[in-house]
Design a protein around this motif. Structure first.
Motif, PDB file in Angstrom:
ATOM      1  N   ASP A 183       0.823  -1.222   0.000  1.00  0.00           N
ATOM      2  CA  ASP A 183       0.000   0.000   0.000  1.00  0.00           C
ATOM      3  C   ASP A 183       0.851   1.265   0.000  1.00  0.00           C
ATOM      4  O   ASP A 183       0.339   2.362  -0.218  1.00  0.00           O
ATOM      5  CB  ASP A 183      -0.970  -0.003   1.189  1.00  0.00           C
ATOM      6  N   LYS A 184       2.145   1.120   0.249  1.00  0.00           N
ATOM      7  CA  LYS A 184       3.039   2.274   0.109  1.00  0.00           C
ATOM      8  C   LYS A 184       3.386   2.449  -1.365  1.00  0.00           C
ATOM      9  O   LYS A 184       3.298   1.507  -2.142  1.00  0.00           O
ATOM     10  CB  LYS A 184       4.336   2.045   0.885  1.00  0.00           C
ATOM     11  N   ILE A 185       3.827   3.640  -1.716  1.00  0.00           N
ATOM     12  CA  ILE A 185       4.266   3.847  -3.101  1.00  0.00           C
ATOM     13  C   ILE A 185       5.765   3.582  -3.150  1.00  0.00           C
ATOM     14  O   ILE A 185       6.548   4.268  -2.482  1.00  0.00           O
ATOM     15  CB  ILE A 185       3.920   5.268  -3.574  1.00  0.00           C
ATOM     16  N   TRP A 186       6.159   2.574  -3.908  1.00  0.00           N
ATOM     17  CA  TRP A 186       7.574   2.200  -4.047  1.00  0.00           C
ATOM     18  C   TRP A 186       8.050   2.654  -5.415  1.00  0.00           C
ATOM     19  O   TRP A 186       7.538   2.172  -6.428  1.00  0.00           O
ATOM     20  CB  TRP A 186       7.738   0.687  -3.916  1.00  0.00           C
ATOM     21  N   ILE A 187       8.989   3.580  -5.456  1.00  0.00           N
ATOM     22  CA  ILE A 187       9.549   4.010  -6.740  1.00  0.00           C
ATOM     23  C   ILE A 187      10.891   3.299  -6.921  1.00  0.00           C
ATOM     24  O   ILE A 187      11.888   3.649  -6.288  1.00  0.00           O
ATOM     25  CB  ILE A 187       9.676   5.547  -6.814  1.00  0.00           C
ATOM     26  N   ASP A 188      10.869   2.256  -7.744  1.00  0.00           N
ATOM     27  CA  ASP A 188      12.069   1.456  -7.990  1.00  0.00           C
ATOM     28  C   ASP A 188      12.769   2.075  -9.207  1.00  0.00           C
ATOM     29  O   ASP A 188      12.332   1.914 -10.342  1.00  0.00           O
ATOM     30  CB  ASP A 188      11.637   0.001  -8.256  1.00  0.00           C
ATOM     31  N   VAL A 189      13.845   2.790  -8.913  1.00  0.00           N
ATOM     32  CA  VAL A 189      14.533   3.562  -9.950  1.00  0.00           C
ATOM     33  C   VAL A 189      15.103   2.646 -11.040  1.00  0.00           C
ATOM     34  O   VAL A 189      15.178   3.027 -12.204  1.00  0.00           O
ATOM     35  CB  VAL A 189      15.630   4.430  -9.273  1.00  0.00           C
ATOM     36  N   SER A 190      15.457   1.397 -10.679  1.00  0.00           N
ATOM     37  CA  SER A 190      16.061   0.492 -11.666  1.00  0.00           C
ATOM     38  C   SER A 190      15.089   0.190 -12.815  1.00  0.00           C
ATOM     39  O   SER A 190      15.516  -0.174 -13.914  1.00  0.00           O
ATOM     40  CB  SER A 190      16.510  -0.818 -11.004  1.00  0.00           C
ATOM     41  N   GLU A 231      16.967   0.950 -22.635  1.00  0.00           N
ATOM     42  CA  GLU A 231      17.611  -0.215 -23.230  1.00  0.00           C
ATOM     43  C   GLU A 231      19.091   0.096 -23.457  1.00  0.00           C
ATOM     44  O   GLU A 231      19.436   1.206 -23.881  1.00  0.00           O
ATOM     45  CB  GLU A 231      16.939  -0.547 -24.556  1.00  0.00           C
ATOM     46  N   GLY A 232      19.959  -0.857 -23.130  1.00  0.00           N
ATOM     47  CA  GLY A 232      21.385  -0.651 -23.337  1.00  0.00           C
ATOM     48  C   GLY A 232      22.063   0.094 -22.206  1.00  0.00           C
ATOM     49  O   GLY A 232      23.264   0.359 -22.259  1.00  0.00           O
ATOM     50  N   GLN A 233      21.293   0.446 -21.183  1.00  0.00           N
ATOM     51  CA  GLN A 233      21.857   1.124 -20.007  1.00  0.00           C
ATOM     52  C   GLN A 233      22.721   0.113 -19.246  1.00  0.00           C
ATOM     53  O   GLN A 233      22.267  -1.010 -19.025  1.00  0.00           O
ATOM     54  CB  GLN A 233      20.683   1.566 -19.132  1.00  0.00           C
ATOM     55  N   PRO A 234      23.956   0.458 -18.837  1.00  0.00           N
ATOM     56  CA  PRO A 234      24.769  -0.512 -18.100  1.00  0.00           C
ATOM     57  C   PRO A 234      24.043  -0.972 -16.826  1.00  0.00           C
ATOM     58  O   PRO A 234      23.357  -0.185 -16.199  1.00  0.00           O
ATOM     59  CB  PRO A 234      26.031   0.271 -17.716  1.00  0.00           C
ATOM     60  N   ASN A 235      24.195  -2.270 -16.504  1.00  0.00           N
ATOM     61  CA  ASN A 235      23.511  -2.790 -15.298  1.00  0.00           C
ATOM     62  C   ASN A 235      24.339  -2.500 -14.068  1.00  0.00           C
ATOM     63  O   ASN A 235      25.031  -3.344 -13.549  1.00  0.00           O
ATOM     64  CB  ASN A 235      23.231  -4.279 -15.472  1.00  0.00           C
ATOM     65  N   ALA A 254      31.408   2.553 -10.088  1.00  0.00           N
ATOM     66  CA  ALA A 254      30.165   3.205  -9.675  1.00  0.00           C
ATOM     67  C   ALA A 254      29.668   4.203 -10.710  1.00  0.00           C
ATOM     68  O   ALA A 254      28.547   4.675 -10.614  1.00  0.00           O
ATOM     69  CB  ALA A 254      30.392   3.928  -8.348  1.00  0.00           C
ATOM     70  N   TYR A 255      30.501   4.532 -11.699  1.00  0.00           N
ATOM     71  CA  TYR A 255      30.262   5.739 -12.502  1.00  0.00           C
ATOM     72  C   TYR A 255      29.889   5.441 -13.949  1.00  0.00           C
ATOM     73  O   TYR A 255      29.884   6.338 -14.783  1.00  0.00           O
ATOM     74  CB  TYR A 255      31.511   6.645 -12.431  1.00  0.00           C
ATOM     75  N   ASP A 256      29.585   4.168 -14.257  1.00  0.00           N
ATOM     76  CA  ASP A 256      29.372   3.781 -15.656  1.00  0.00           C
ATOM     77  C   ASP A 256      28.264   4.588 -16.350  1.00  0.00           C
ATOM     78  O   ASP A 256      28.371   4.892 -17.530  1.00  0.00           O
ATOM     79  CB  ASP A 256      29.051   2.284 -15.763  1.00  0.00           C
ATOM     80  N   HIS A 257      27.196   4.920 -15.612  1.00  0.00           N
ATOM     81  CA  HIS A 257      26.099   5.677 -16.243  1.00  0.00           C
ATOM     82  C   HIS A 257      26.570   7.067 -16.671  1.00  0.00           C
ATOM     83  O   HIS A 257      26.204   7.568 -17.731  1.00  0.00           O
ATOM     84  CB  HIS A 257      24.909   5.804 -15.289  1.00  0.00           C
ATOM     85  N   TRP A 258      27.373   7.677 -15.820  1.00  0.00           N
ATOM     86  CA  TRP A 258      27.899   9.018 -16.127  1.00  0.00           C
ATOM     87  C   TRP A 258      28.896   8.950 -17.283  1.00  0.00           C
ATOM     88  O   TRP A 258      28.881   9.762 -18.201  1.00  0.00           O
ATOM     89  CB  TRP A 258      28.545   9.605 -14.865  1.00  0.00           C
ATOM     90  N   VAL A 259      29.760   7.934 -17.225  1.00  0.00           N
ATOM     91  CA  VAL A 259      30.773   7.728 -18.272  1.00  0.00           C
ATOM     92  C   VAL A 259      30.087   7.548 -19.625  1.00  0.00           C
ATOM     93  O   VAL A 259      30.502   8.119 -20.638  1.00  0.00           O
ATOM     94  CB  VAL A 259      31.649   6.500 -17.919  1.00  0.00           C
TER      95      VAL A 259
END
Ligand SMILES: [Zn+2]
Length: 276
Positions: free
Chosen positions: A101-108, A113-117, A175-180
């Motif tokens: 019943d809570k709102i869960w915002i799962d950012v993942s 598509e193609g975003q590093p995991n 930790a920085y793959d998304h930024w890279v």
């Protein structure tokens, strides 16, 4: 009249049952819980700081966190929880099922598509814009200037970093793959995949060779870890050193916290990668 006591009993019983099942207050202003500091930087664009809390203690990353009993009260009292998903934050997946019943915002869930995991989703400005929109929808608030502010910070980053794209660097942990990826930078390697693993001699020797050949011009350490490892690899070489904090502890939780974080990050990369 013979049935009255029975009626009363059933009435009392239903009253007590309904009071037991009463949900915690869902009247606005809603209580918002961000699991890590950088997600709170994004949420603060919409939520007053009095309504916003952060689960992990300052400086701590999901790698080394486990729940304490007091954390469970914090989770239970929140109306909206912003988290990094079951893979990056396994300690929360049971609660997400237990309290639907809570709102869960799962950012993942907001990755393209193609975003590093890589569970450090806050290094993807595009994902943070989507997360902020989802939070605005959940709180029934307008999203405001957030997307425009992030875009302006990214344009400045682009100006600073475009001339430095070919310059190689090492980060402390992956930790920085998304930024890279977003900035198309030349990350040559990392000392370790996650901070609790120490690199082997072979890895360190290869890194030393890459530094000696000039392929790598900048090495980033992290404030949580002793710089001794980084120092031993760069010793005697003309290599610039910088520091990156994967949880951005030094950035204050304000309305512009997330664009401030992008600005600071770009500056740190530009300083370490520039030739002078
Ligand atoms: Zn990490």
């Amino acid at each position: 009249m013979k049935n009255l006591p029975l009626l009363l009993i059933s009435l009392l019983l239903s009253l007590s049952l309904s009071s037991q099942a009463a949900p915690i207050s869902h009247e606005p202003p809603y209580k918002v819980l961000a699991t890590v500091h950088p997600l709170a930087l994004m949420a603060a664009s919409l939520v007053e700081t009095e309504q916003l809390s952060v689960l992990l203690p300052p400086g701590m990353t999901p790698h080394d966190f486990s729940l304490r009993p007091s954390d469970i009260d914090v989770i239970q009292s929140a109306d909206v929880i912003i988290w990094s998903g079951a893979q990056a934050e396994p300690y929360l997946s049971g609660f997400a099922r237990r309290w639907p019943d809570k709102i869960w915002i799962d950012v993942s869930q907001l990755r393209a598509e193609g975003q590093p995991n890589d569970g450090h989703w806050w290094f993807s400005p595009a994902m943070m814009v989507r997360a902020q929109q989802q939070l605005a929808n959940a709180l029934e608030l307008p999203a405001g200037n957030f997307a425009a502010d992030v875009d302006a910070a990214l344009q400045r980053a682009e100006q600073l970093l475009a001339p430095l794209r070919s310059r190689g660097f090492f980060v402390f942990h992956r930790a920085y793959d998304h930024w890279v990826q977003a900035m198309q930078l030349n990350q040559v390697g990392a000392f370790t995949l996650s901070p609790e693993q120490k690199p082997g001699m072979k890895t360190l020797q290869r890194m030393r060779d890459q530094l000696t050949s000039g392929e790598v011009v900048c090495v980033f350490s992290e404030p949580e870890f002793s710089p001794a490892l980084v120092q031993s690899v760069v010793r005697g070489l003309d290599v610039k050193q910088g520091e990156l904090d994967p949880v951005a502890s030094h950035i204050s939780v304000t309305k512009t916290g997330y664009p401030d974080f992008i600005q600071d990050l770009s500056q740190r990369f530009a300083t370490c990668l520039s030739p002078d």
